[in-house]
Design a protein around this motif. Structure first.
Motif, PDB file in Angstrom:
ATOM      1  N   LYS A  90      -8.013  16.788  -1.795  1.00 57.52           N
ATOM      2  CA  LYS A  90      -7.544  15.763  -0.865  1.00 57.52           C
ATOM      3  C   LYS A  90      -6.599  14.783  -1.556  1.00 57.52           C
ATOM      4  O   LYS A  90      -5.564  14.398  -1.010  1.00 57.52           O
ATOM      5  CB  LYS A  90      -8.721  14.984  -0.273  1.00 57.52           C
ATOM      6  CG  LYS A  90      -9.573  15.745   0.721  1.00 57.52           C
ATOM      7  CD  LYS A  90     -10.684  14.844   1.239  1.00 57.52           C
ATOM      8  CE  LYS A  90     -11.579  15.545   2.240  1.00 57.52           C
ATOM      9  NZ  LYS A  90     -12.657  14.646   2.718  1.00 57.52           N
ATOM     10  N   LEU A  91      -6.977  14.368  -2.762  1.00 56.31           N
ATOM     11  CA  LEU A  91      -6.146  13.424  -3.505  1.00 56.31           C
ATOM     12  C   LEU A  91      -4.766  14.000  -3.743  1.00 56.31           C
ATOM     13  O   LEU A  91      -3.743  13.338  -3.516  1.00 56.31           O
ATOM     14  CB  LEU A  91      -6.794  13.091  -4.854  1.00 56.31           C
ATOM     15  CG  LEU A  91      -8.207  12.529  -4.866  1.00 56.31           C
ATOM     16  CD1 LEU A  91      -8.595  12.135  -6.288  1.00 56.31           C
ATOM     17  CD2 LEU A  91      -8.331  11.345  -3.939  1.00 56.31           C
ATOM     18  N   SER A 137     -10.819  12.510  10.029  1.00 55.51           N
ATOM     19  CA  SER A 137     -10.722  11.558   8.923  1.00 55.51           C
ATOM     20  C   SER A 137     -10.360  10.170   9.429  1.00 55.51           C
ATOM     21  O   SER A 137     -10.929   9.157   9.006  1.00 55.51           O
ATOM     22  CB  SER A 137      -9.682  12.023   7.903  1.00 55.51           C
ATOM     23  OG  SER A 137     -10.174  13.078   7.114  1.00 55.51           O
ATOM     24  N   ARG A 151      -6.560  11.807   4.606  1.00 54.23           N
ATOM     25  CA  ARG A 151      -7.833  12.450   4.326  1.00 54.23           C
ATOM     26  C   ARG A 151      -8.768  11.366   3.808  1.00 54.23           C
ATOM     27  O   ARG A 151      -8.387  10.587   2.934  1.00 54.23           O
ATOM     28  CB  ARG A 151      -7.687  13.564   3.272  1.00 54.23           C
ATOM     29  CG  ARG A 151      -6.767  14.704   3.680  1.00 54.23           C
ATOM     30  CD  ARG A 151      -7.368  15.543   4.786  1.00 54.23           C
ATOM     31  NE  ARG A 151      -6.544  16.702   5.093  1.00 54.23           N
ATOM     32  CZ  ARG A 151      -5.567  16.717   5.998  1.00 54.23           C
ATOM     33  NH1 ARG A 151      -5.273  15.606   6.665  1.00 54.23           N
ATOM     34  NH2 ARG A 151      -4.872  17.805   6.230  1.00 54.23           N
ATOM     35  N   SER A 158     -11.568   9.405   1.702  1.00 53.31           N
ATOM     36  CA  SER A 158     -11.874   9.506   0.269  1.00 53.31           C
ATOM     37  C   SER A 158     -12.918   8.456  -0.096  1.00 53.31           C
ATOM     38  O   SER A 158     -12.649   7.530  -0.858  1.00 53.31           O
ATOM     39  CB  SER A 158     -10.603   9.306  -0.558  1.00 53.31           C
ATOM     40  OG  SER A 158      -9.957   8.082  -0.218  1.00 53.31           O
ATOM     41  N   LEU A 207     -15.595  12.240  -3.873  1.00 57.06           N
ATOM     42  CA  LEU A 207     -14.241  12.514  -4.333  1.00 57.06           C
ATOM     43  C   LEU A 207     -13.903  13.997  -4.239  1.00 57.06           C
ATOM     44  O   LEU A 207     -14.647  14.846  -4.713  1.00 57.06           O
ATOM     45  CB  LEU A 207     -14.078  12.047  -5.782  1.00 57.06           C
ATOM     46  CG  LEU A 207     -12.671  12.139  -6.357  1.00 57.06           C
ATOM     47  CD1 LEU A 207     -11.730  11.193  -5.631  1.00 57.06           C
ATOM     48  CD2 LEU A 207     -12.695  11.799  -7.852  1.00 57.06           C
ATOM     49  N   ASP A 208     -12.795  14.290  -3.601  1.00 54.51           N
ATOM     50  CA  ASP A 208     -12.323  15.663  -3.433  1.00 54.51           C
ATOM     51  C   ASP A 208     -10.914  15.734  -4.017  1.00 54.51           C
ATOM     52  O   ASP A 208      -9.966  15.178  -3.461  1.00 54.51           O
ATOM     53  CB  ASP A 208     -12.309  16.019  -1.942  1.00 54.51           C
ATOM     54  CG  ASP A 208     -11.933  17.470  -1.686  1.00 54.51           C
ATOM     55  OD1 ASP A 208     -11.116  18.019  -2.442  1.00 54.51           O
ATOM     56  OD2 ASP A 208     -12.435  18.047  -0.699  1.00 54.51           O
TER      57      ASP A 208
END
Length: 239
Positions: free
Chosen positions: A96-97, A184, A85, A87, A92-93
């Motif tokens: 996703k992290l 992505s 994903r 980044s 910043l999500d």
């Protein structure tokens, strides 16, 4: 001697190529992946398939139990499940992290935890990393790259821990491989043409080229190789 090998992410392009190559060498691959990862009708997929979500310990344990026949030992495990994903800084999500960590690092650890005692002494674990863990030119892939760099470290530590049983642990780090690109991946790499120009060989790789290296690490031909990361990237990182 057992010939069964669990391949996580076995429904993906690289996972399928790994299953096919292992089968050609006389192994018995079992593909483990999310439900629906194999198209309806299996699309010619000729190997046993078990449903596995590597973010869930119960799912991993259930899948491993289904893959093991009458308590027979495993020849090895290939940890191929992984996700990317993007980044980018400023975008910043948190979800996703967390997902990248849970699949790419923690998921691998869950699979090893569930299978280590089942792998025969002298067997092999092959982890699938990425060139993104070794260079920084794919802008927006920082967290993904960090998880893949973590796989290289995890491989070294795991190899040390399992060495008394003769179990080898190695890491295969592919470059950009021919497969349908996720949004992505296209966003961080610039697409196939741009990615090909990063490589000395001026092309992207084929799934079968990754599978060849995985089969080598699973096989006794690599009997004195452990704790290593081998880049299958067409020379991207070397220049």
């Amino acid at each position: 001697m057992t010939r069964r090998v669990i391949v996580t992410g076995g429904g993906g392009v690289i996972g399928r190529a790994i299953c096919a190559r292992l089968a050609q060498s006389g192994y018995e691959p079992v593909a483990a992946d999310l439900e629906g990862a194999i198209p309806e009708g299996r699309d010619g997929f000729a190997y046993p398939f078990v449903t596995m979500d590597v973010t869930s310990t119960p799912s991993v344990r259930k899948a491993v139990a289904s893959a093991v026949v009458d308590g027979e030992a495993l020849a090895g495990v290939v940890n191929c499940a992984g996700i990317l994903r993007d980044s980018f800084v400023g975008e910043l999500d948190e979800s996703k992290l967390d997902l990248m960590f849970q699949v790419n690092i923690a998921g691998m650890a869950r699979v090893v935890e569930a299978t280590a005692d089942l792998i025969q002494d002298g067997g092999s674990i092959v982890n699938i990393g990425s060139l993104t863990g070794h260079f920084g030119r794919f802008v927006g892939a920082s967290v993904y790259g960090a998880t893949k760099a973590g796989i290289a470290a995890y491989t070294r530590y795991l190899a040390s821990e399992l060495a008394p049983r003769g179990i080898r642990v190695n890491n295969v780090a592919p470059g950009v491989i021919r497969a349908p690109m996720s949004p992505s991946m296209a966003r961080v790499s610039g697409g196939e043409e741009v990615s090909a120009n990063y490589a000395m060989l001026k092309r992207i790789g084929e799934p079968e080229e990754v599978a060849e290296v995985v089969e080598f690490f699973i096989s006794p031909r690599s009997s004195f190789v452990t704790a290593q990361t081998l880049l299958v990237d067409g020379g991207v990182v070397a220049w």
